[in-house]
Design a protein around this motif. Structure first.
Motif, mmCIF file in Angstrom:
data_model
loop_
_atom_site.group_PDB
_atom_site.id
_atom_site.type_symbol
_atom_site.label_atom_id
_atom_site.label_comp_id
_atom_site.label_asym_id
_atom_site.label_seq_id
_atom_site.Cartn_x
_atom_site.Cartn_y
_atom_site.Cartn_z
ATOM 1 N N ARG A 1 7.486 -0.168 -4.386
ATOM 2 C CA ARG A 1 7.535 -0.240 -2.926
ATOM 3 C C ARG A 1 8.070 -1.599 -2.492
ATOM 4 N N CYS B 1 4.906 0.555 2.062
ATOM 5 C CA CYS B 1 4.506 -0.595 1.241
ATOM 6 C C CYS B 1 3.088 -1.046 1.595
ATOM 7 N N MET C 1 8.865 7.108 2.180
ATOM 8 C CA MET C 1 9.696 6.293 1.296
ATOM 9 C C MET C 1 11.069 6.937 1.111
ATOM 10 N N MET D 1 9.700 1.911 5.324
ATOM 11 C CA MET D 1 9.335 1.329 4.038
ATOM 12 C C MET D 1 8.210 0.307 4.185
#
Length: 335
Positions: free
Chosen positions: A194, A185, A162, A181
């Motif tokens: 997220r 997520c 992240m 990401m």
């Protein structure tokens, strides 16, 4: 092993140099010869956030006293024979760094994180937080290498993923940030933060409508229990048009919320409101909401850290002057 890890094993010289150079850069304030332009001066105008949206909360003295006590206890442990092994000492130094960071004592925090790596050069958590510091100060290449080291040393902890994605975002490398990401997520479909960061990143690579549709899809996959338990889903609701800004600020500042939680909600909420006004091209409003996020003094929060980056970028955009991060003792001017 990745480059940054090799450097630390060799004696930490390169990482130390990059780390402390970025610490010095954050205090620079270089005036532009065109600072008197009308566009630049607009940032110095009247505070644009409506009065009803401004909520100032004094930091929790109880939490601060607790953290200072923990610092004393951890320092005593290091001085005693309680912490004998390099691995144990690395963890104590890291814990001290986290507390110093939370107190806004960045120089002390940096020193503790480097001490932890001196004790144990393969200590992944320190690489992660050092990467965040480096990214804040736009030393992106060294930040990527720090995050790579953290991920290689501890593949099960995806938080450096992240942080690497956010660093890529602020470096303008949006297409590279998306897969990082997305993976982060997908690891927790019930985490609104997220979703929010992936939406912000995708907004740079897709149309706003497509990014918003993806955010809506992820929101619908989250459980009802998660939506009830995590206040930040209110921010997702705000982005999706399910709640107004007024509704969101009421959730942030409710008197039913404990002081410490209210402080953290305000830090996060003001940041994400600022990002929405930035998207809408209302840069003065965005700028002032970022200032409100900073005013919460939630030093350890990513939103607090990157509110500085947002302000710096806005000033650069208008050819104003480079932003100088205030020290802990400086108050944020809201006038």
């Amino acid at each position: 092993m990745v480059k940054s890890l090799k450097l630390v094993k060799a004696g930490t010289e390169s990482l130390v140099l990059a780390f402390f150079l970025c610490a010095g850069l954050c205090s620079c304030s270089l005036l532009s010869p065109r600072e008197t332009q009308g566009e630049a001066l607009s940032f110095l105008g009247a505070f644009s956030v409506p009065k009803e949206d401004i909520v100032i909360v004094e930091p929790s003295k109880e939490n601060r006293d607790r953290d200072q006590l923990i610092v004393i206890q951890l320092s005593q442990m290091l001085e005693s024979s309680q912490v004998k092994t390099p691995s144990a000492r690395a963890e104590v130094f890291y814990d001290l760094g986290i507390i110093y960071d939370r107190l806004g004592l960045e120089a002390s925090a940096r020193s503790m994180f480097l001490n932890s790596l001196s004790e144990r050069p393969d200590f992944a958590p320190s690489y992660n937080i050092i990467g965040v510091y480096l990214a804040q100060n736009e030393n992106f290449q060294d930040a990527y290498e720090a995050f790579d080291s953290a991920l290689e040393l501890d593949p099960d902890n995806l938080y450096p993923l992240m942080n690497r994605a956010i660093a890529l975002y602020y470096a303008g490398r949006y297409s590279l940030a998306v897969p990082d990401m997305e993976r982060f997520c997908d690891d927790d479909l019930n985490d609104p933060y997220r979703m929010l960061w992936l939406y912000l990143i995708e907004s740079k690579t897709l149309s706003h409508g497509e990014a918003l549709a993806h955010l809506k899809d992820r929101y619908q996959k989250a459980t009802a229990e998660a939506k009830n338990d995590n206040w930040a889903f209110n921010v997702v609701d705000y982005y999706l048009g399910k709640k107004s800004k007024k509704d969101l600020i009421e959730e942030m500042s409710s008197n039913e919320v404990p002081l410490a939680e209210k402080q953290s909600r305000l830090c996060e909420g003001y940041f994400y409101i600022g990002k929405e006004f930035e998207r809408l091209g209302q840069d003065k409003l965005a700028y002032d909401y970022f200032k409100l996020s900073i005013a919460t003094q939630m030093y350890g929060y990513l939103e607090h850290r990157y509110a500085f980056s947002e302000i710096k970028n806005l000033r650069k955009q208008y050819d104003f002057f480079e932003y100088s991060e205030p020290s802990q003792d400086n108050e944020i001017d809201l006038e």
